[in-house]
Design a protein around this motif. Sequence first.
Motif, PDB file in Angstrom:
ATOM      1  N   ARG A 142       0.831  -1.202   0.000  1.00 37.83           N
ATOM      2  CA  ARG A 142       0.000   0.000   0.000  1.00 37.83           C
ATOM      3  C   ARG A 142       0.867   1.253   0.000  1.00 37.83           C
ATOM      4  N   ALA A 143       1.914   1.252   0.847  1.00 35.94           N
ATOM      5  CA  ALA A 143       2.812   2.406   0.891  1.00 35.94           C
ATOM      6  C   ALA A 143       3.461   2.645  -0.464  1.00 35.94           C
ATOM      7  N   GLU A 144       3.847   1.568  -1.134  1.00 43.44           N
ATOM      8  CA  GLU A 144       4.470   1.710  -2.445  1.00 43.44           C
ATOM      9  C   GLU A 144       3.483   2.275  -3.457  1.00 43.44           C
ATOM     10  N   GLU A 145       2.215   1.851  -3.372  1.00 44.91           N
ATOM     11  CA  GLU A 145       1.194   2.400  -4.261  1.00 44.91           C
ATOM     12  C   GLU A 145       1.011   3.898  -4.028  1.00 44.91           C
ATOM     13  N   TRP A 146       0.995   4.311  -2.765  1.00 41.28           N
ATOM     14  CA  TRP A 146       0.837   5.737  -2.469  1.00 41.28           C
ATOM     15  C   TRP A 146       2.032   6.532  -2.963  1.00 41.28           C
ATOM     16  N   ARG A 147       3.226   5.957  -2.858  1.00 38.89           N
ATOM     17  CA  ARG A 147       4.398   6.646  -3.406  1.00 38.89           C
ATOM     18  C   ARG A 147       4.264   6.812  -4.916  1.00 38.89           C
ATOM     19  N   GLY A 148       3.705   5.804  -5.571  1.00 40.46           N
ATOM     20  CA  GLY A 148       3.469   5.919  -7.004  1.00 40.46           C
ATOM     21  C   GLY A 148       2.466   7.008  -7.327  1.00 40.46           C
ATOM     22  N   PHE A 149       1.412   7.111  -6.506  1.00 41.94           N
ATOM     23  CA  PHE A 149       0.437   8.182  -6.699  1.00 41.94           C
ATOM     24  C   PHE A 149       1.096   9.544  -6.558  1.00 41.94           C
ATOM     25  N   GLN A 150       1.905   9.699  -5.512  1.00 43.97           N
ATOM     26  CA  GLN A 150       2.557  10.984  -5.287  1.00 43.97           C
ATOM     27  C   GLN A 150       3.464  11.345  -6.457  1.00 43.97           C
ATOM     28  N   SER A 151       4.235  10.372  -6.926  1.00 44.71           N
ATOM     29  CA  SER A 151       5.142  10.625  -8.042  1.00 44.71           C
ATOM     30  C   SER A 151       4.376  11.041  -9.289  1.00 44.71           C
ATOM     31  N   ALA A 152       3.237  10.408  -9.529  1.00 45.02           N
ATOM     32  CA  ALA A 152       2.434  10.747 -10.706  1.00 45.02           C
ATOM     33  C   ALA A 152       1.877  12.163 -10.601  1.00 45.02           C
ATOM     34  N   VAL A 153       1.417  12.552  -9.421  1.00 43.21           N
ATOM     35  CA  VAL A 153       0.883  13.896  -9.230  1.00 43.21           C
ATOM     36  C   VAL A 153       1.955  14.942  -9.484  1.00 43.21           C
ATOM     37  N   LEU A 154       3.195  14.660  -9.049  1.00 46.05           N
ATOM     38  CA  LEU A 154       4.267  15.646  -9.122  1.00 46.05           C
ATOM     39  C   LEU A 154       4.965  15.694 -10.479  1.00 46.05           C
ATOM     40  N   ARG A 155       4.700  14.735 -11.350  1.00 45.48           N
ATOM     41  CA  ARG A 155       5.464  14.629 -12.600  1.00 45.48           C
ATOM     42  C   ARG A 155       5.368  15.910 -13.431  1.00 45.48           C
ATOM     43  N   THR A 156       4.168  16.424 -13.608  1.00 40.67           N
ATOM     44  CA  THR A 156       4.000  17.641 -14.406  1.00 40.67           C
ATOM     45  C   THR A 156       4.717  18.823 -13.778  1.00 40.67           C
ATOM     46  N   TRP A 157       4.702  18.880 -12.459  1.00 44.69           N
ATOM     47  CA  TRP A 157       5.317  20.020 -11.769  1.00 44.69           C
ATOM     48  C   TRP A 157       6.834  19.936 -11.806  1.00 44.69           C
ATOM     49  N   ARG A 158       7.382  18.745 -11.789  1.00 42.56           N
ATOM     50  CA  ARG A 158       8.833  18.607 -11.976  1.00 42.56           C
ATOM     51  C   ARG A 158       9.249  19.143 -13.336  1.00 42.56           C
ATOM     52  N   LYS A 178       7.640  21.457 -15.034  1.00 44.71           N
ATOM     53  CA  LYS A 178       7.440  22.903 -15.053  1.00 44.71           C
ATOM     54  C   LYS A 178       8.537  23.632 -14.292  1.00 44.71           C
ATOM     55  N   TYR A 179       9.059  23.007 -13.247  1.00 46.98           N
ATOM     56  CA  TYR A 179      10.112  23.619 -12.421  1.00 46.98           C
ATOM     57  C   TYR A 179      11.341  22.709 -12.412  1.00 46.98           C
ATOM     58  N   PRO A 180      12.058  22.610 -13.526  1.00 50.01           N
ATOM     59  CA  PRO A 180      13.178  21.652 -13.604  1.00 50.01           C
ATOM     60  C   PRO A 180      14.326  21.985 -12.660  1.00 50.01           C
ATOM     61  N   ALA A 181      14.444  23.242 -12.227  1.00 50.06           N
ATOM     62  CA  ALA A 181      15.557  23.617 -11.353  1.00 50.06           C
ATOM     63  C   ALA A 181      15.307  23.250  -9.892  1.00 50.06           C
ATOM     64  N   VAL A 182      14.094  22.844  -9.563  1.00 46.71           N
ATOM     65  CA  VAL A 182      13.763  22.523  -8.168  1.00 46.71           C
ATOM     66  C   VAL A 182      14.000  21.037  -7.923  1.00 46.71           C
ATOM     67  N   ALA A 183      14.875  20.730  -6.981  1.00 50.06           N
ATOM     68  CA  ALA A 183      15.133  19.343  -6.593  1.00 50.06           C
ATOM     69  C   ALA A 183      14.024  18.890  -5.655  1.00 50.06           C
ATOM     70  N   VAL A 184      13.343  17.803  -6.017  1.00 48.02           N
ATOM     71  CA  VAL A 184      12.165  17.351  -5.279  1.00 48.02           C
ATOM     72  C   VAL A 184      12.445  16.001  -4.645  1.00 48.02           C
ATOM     73  N   THR A 185      12.110  15.881  -3.365  1.00 47.45           N
ATOM     74  CA  THR A 185      12.125  14.595  -2.677  1.00 47.45           C
ATOM     75  C   THR A 185      10.733  14.332  -2.129  1.00 47.45           C
ATOM     76  N   GLY A 186      10.301  13.092  -2.166  1.00 43.66           N
ATOM     77  CA  GLY A 186       8.967  12.738  -1.707  1.00 43.66           C
ATOM     78  C   GLY A 186       9.014  11.838  -0.492  1.00 43.66           C
ATOM     79  N   ASP A 187       8.022  11.963   0.360  1.00 46.94           N
ATOM     80  CA  ASP A 187       7.914  11.144   1.558  1.00 46.94           C
ATOM     81  C   ASP A 187       6.442  10.816   1.779  1.00 46.94           C
TER      82      ASP A 187
END
Length: 300
Positions: free
Chosen positions: A216-232, A234-243
């Motif tokens: 389940r945790a891995e699925e939620w990490r996948g959801f988060q990554s998918a949500v952030l993909r477009t924003w990464r 749009k802002y390529p200079a911002v280093a993003v880490t997810g938790d």
Amino acid sequence: MPRQVIVGVDESHESRAAAAWAAREASRRGVPLRVLHVRAWGPPVSSGASQSAARRLARRVLRGAEEHARAACPGVDVVAEQTGGPASRALLCAAEEADALVLGSRGLSALTGFVLGSVGQSVVARAPRPVVLVRVGCGSDDRWPYDTRDAGPSRAVGRDVVLGLDLYDPCDEVIDFAFDAARLRNTGLRVVSAWSGPSAFTLGPGEVGLIDGPRRAEEWRGFQSAVLRTWRDKYPAVAVTGDVVEGRASPSLVRSAAGASLLVVGRRTRQEPCVGTRTGPVTHAVSRHARCPVAVVPHS
């Protein structure tokens, strides 16, 4: 509409810290800083002497706030003004014209001065633009401890922006504000999302909750990554880490924001008449417990 950062000030130390923070934010955005003091409001029968005293206090407050703003960021364009109350109405009107409205906060002991108690909650809960709450001792977005005697440099170095991202209802306005804040500070963005395990009342066929905890945790990490993909992108200079954490969101956000330059959370706007002071449980909790400035971003 001209862009600007607005800071509401009174005679408190919290307001001075807010003025310094707001000056830096205005400088980063390349916009003027508007320093606003709301005079004590009373019935029209107030004596001329009382009104004169209120105006003198307002001038003193504005001078002090302007001095702290210029000390924090000497090159910032500052406009100082006073207006009459009621305070909540004046601040809400001002917020309509701001990139962000900045207020001093005492955290656990509630907002201070003319934004004390229900007034401050009303402003945070009803403002049409982002509201940033700044506390004394925690108002810096630099690597060093901050108070109103030490303005420090105007850009953050090595202190991430933290975004509380609700994966059940991700919102563009909140995400964009957080990415842009990290870009302006030339620092990273840490995205924190919380999830809860299934219960007899929430579990439905085919849901992620049907699988075991680690998956389940891995699925939620996948959801988060998918949500952030477009924003990464749009802002390529911002280093993003997810938790992604299991459990309540607010304790995880408070821990993650320890030492951060800014914590960004959302507040859902409501269609009913503008009454009440509800901000949501997560926003309510982090605005009182976080040890860094907190930006509350309204979204539909």
